[in-house]
Design a protein around this motif. Sequence first.
Motif, mmCIF file in Angstrom:
data_model
loop_
_atom_site.group_PDB
_atom_site.id
_atom_site.type_symbol
_atom_site.label_atom_id
_atom_site.label_comp_id
_atom_site.label_asym_id
_atom_site.label_seq_id
_atom_site.Cartn_x
_atom_site.Cartn_y
_atom_site.Cartn_z
ATOM 1 N N GLU A 1 19.125 10.603 20.729
ATOM 2 C CA GLU A 1 19.616 9.266 21.055
ATOM 3 C C GLU A 1 19.723 9.090 22.565
ATOM 4 O OE1 GLU A 1 21.074 5.384 20.849
ATOM 5 O OE2 GLU A 1 19.877 6.644 19.498
ATOM 6 N N SER A 2 20.198 10.147 23.226
ATOM 7 C CA SER A 2 20.279 10.092 24.688
ATOM 8 C C SER A 2 18.892 9.952 25.304
ATOM 9 C CB SER A 2 20.961 11.357 25.211
ATOM 10 O OG SER A 2 20.991 11.368 26.615
ATOM 11 N N GLU A 3 17.929 10.734 24.760
ATOM 12 C CA GLU A 3 16.554 10.647 25.263
ATOM 13 C C GLU A 3 15.961 9.273 24.974
ATOM 14 O OE1 GLU A 3 14.687 13.897 23.328
ATOM 15 O OE2 GLU A 3 15.227 15.357 24.893
ATOM 16 N N ARG A 4 16.280 8.718 23.781
ATOM 17 C CA ARG A 4 15.771 7.388 23.456
ATOM 18 C C ARG A 4 16.314 6.338 24.425
ATOM 19 N NH1 ARG A 4 17.122 2.830 21.691
ATOM 20 N NH2 ARG A 4 19.303 3.457 21.520
ATOM 21 N N ARG A 5 17.606 6.435 24.684
ATOM 22 C CA ARG A 5 18.195 5.479 25.624
ATOM 23 C C ARG A 5 17.611 5.635 27.012
ATOM 24 N NH1 ARG A 5 24.660 5.852 24.055
ATOM 25 N NH2 ARG A 5 24.499 4.904 21.971
ATOM 26 N N LEU A 6 17.447 6.907 27.423
ATOM 27 C CA LEU A 6 16.878 7.154 28.742
ATOM 28 C C LEU A 6 15.448 6.641 28.813
ATOM 29 C CD1 LEU A 6 17.151 8.401 31.540
ATOM 30 C CD2 LEU A 6 16.403 10.586 30.579
ATOM 31 N N SER B 1 14.111 4.293 26.951
ATOM 32 C CA SER B 1 14.153 2.835 26.920
ATOM 33 C C SER B 1 14.531 2.276 28.281
ATOM 34 C CB SER B 1 15.157 2.365 25.859
ATOM 35 O OG SER B 1 15.276 0.959 25.872
ATOM 36 N N LEU B 2 15.514 2.921 28.912
ATOM 37 C CA LEU B 2 15.929 2.476 30.246
ATOM 38 C C LEU B 2 14.792 2.610 31.233
ATOM 39 C CD1 LEU B 2 18.116 1.651 32.298
ATOM 40 C CD2 LEU B 2 18.710 4.062 32.499
#
Length: 664
Positions: free
Chosen positions: A274-279, A281-282
């Motif tokens: 999830e952290s990687e996905r957010r990163l 996406s950002l």
Amino acid sequence: MTVAGCDLLVVDSRVTVAQRVQSELAQKGYAVSFCVSLAEALQALRYQTEGGGAVLMWLGMVVDERSLGIVRDIQACGFGPLLFIYDPGRLEEIGNVRGLTPEGYVPHDAEGSLLDASVRTARHHFGTARAHRATEQELLKNESLLRFLSDSIPAGMVYQLDAGEEGNLRSFTYVSAGVESIHGLSADQVMEDASALYDQIVEEDRARVAEEETRSKATGEAFRAEFRVRHPSGDIRWVAASSAPRRLANNHLVWDGLVLDVTEQKKAEAVIRESERRLASLMANLPGMAYRCRNDQHWTMEFLSEGCLGLTGYTAGDLLNNRVCSYNDVIHPDYRSFIQEAWERALADRARLVTEYPITTREGLRKWVWEQGCGVYADSGEVVALEGFITDITDRKAAEEAIRTSERNLEAKNRELEQLVYVASHDLRSPLVNVDGFSRELEYSLQELEALSEGGDQSEAGCLAIVARELPEMALSIKRIRASTVQMDRLLKGLLKLSRLGRAALQIGPVDMNELMQQLESSFSFRLGELGVPLQIGDLPRCRGDATQVMQVFSNLIDNALKYLDRSRPGIVSVEGAREEDRAVYRVSDNGVGISEHHQEKVFELFHRLDPRDSEGEGIGLTAVRQILFRLEGEIRLESIPGAGSTFIVSLPACGAFGGEDLL
């Protein structure tokens, strides 16, 4: 008596014979004990806790079913192999122990001594027994250690699964205590009923687990799977199972394996994903690219975000490890050493790098970028990598240039306004003063003539004399009034022309200067031939501008050069040009009279003429040139030496300059 630590227990009712056998074997290095009855031997062996010896029993003691049963009990105690002493002359005694499975028979002579061959046989069995006892002890020790280690695995269990000869059965032959922490079941429950464990597998994962089992069974390769189980509490847990299949001597297929509870690991992985996905996406939505690169001359990229493609035209894969080209190749050549030096200073001070520079995209477009980054240091202080962010600021640069252009235009407009105020207050006022003054002179003359006509005391001759005197004055006043109105008309026409230049719509595009100069050379051909002046034109770079306005600029400059030729020597006019970074620079030179230093800025002022008496025109040619160039984001300056000639230097945006759209 005790048999602990014995290599051999001799059971013989013939005491004398037993003692002789004991003595004979003791001399061979064996620890020997003896009993004179089967009951005594059974009692001694029943309480022993470890095997490792052998039982040497006189066959003559087995005479009936009762004695045969005691022998079976002795054998069941597991002390070691059972050997029968027999008399070679009475082989029929062997028939009395049918149904037993002794490991051997040891013959003895008539005096009760063991034969040499029998001694060797006995020694072999005794040695085997000793080794067997040592092996069993080591196995027990290892098994105890293995069970301790198996039960000590945190959140894990060790197991052995017997699948039968066909591999279709499921029977656990061993399960460590860790099964309870994972599955909430005891080892006994699982070993009694394997389905209790298998039924916990979440239904959606069962087919995948079965498929992996089938593959492992067919190939003999290790079984590995991660799946979910439902704990009796209702919780869903993730487990990772791995095992190796093998065949036993009885041809049964067994899996020796390990199961670990990886629920927390899965939760951590989900958090990381999830952290990687957010990163990701950002970074994907950032107007630029994040990077990590080595501190080398190529800026070798180790990581690039998705924004790399939009910024440079290259995919991240193209630049990673310099697969297609390095990032240094993307930086504009004129700025590569600048960036290298900027990073060296930042790393030396352990400071952040913040800079701006142009790049060339894969499509050949030039962009301005803004970069901020810093070094990543090892504990030793060595720079291990550079990390930062790069974004496109081409639009900002264009806006800044537009602001600078607006400021320049405003400055030019202010100068024009100042000149207009000056014209209104001085140049226009001067002919108005003349008109007013000379009209008054006419008024005075008319008043005298009017008085003369009304009075009758003057003779005709006197009247004619007065008229003759006033008429020339009146004619001169009228002439000067006419000259002043002509001057006013010239000034007003010049102002109107400048006004029209400032309002003319521009059509910006690439301008082929070589073609434009050919047209001008044709336009000036008659005048050039009349004056005998050659127009020398070099190879000129293209520029961006309005072709009509650019032609007006160079037409005025060539006209100005021809207007101020030195008549004492043959004249020459030349036009040269070159590309200087993002500018096209042109030089219009002549060998005319030249312009003194204190006049060089004034020549661009409105209505200023170098020598009004010897030159024609309205005095707005160079003013118009400067105004046009301001509108085209251009510049003009003058270099001149009196008596040697002048050079007007014109600078315009070059085709393909940063932010431009033309790549000609």
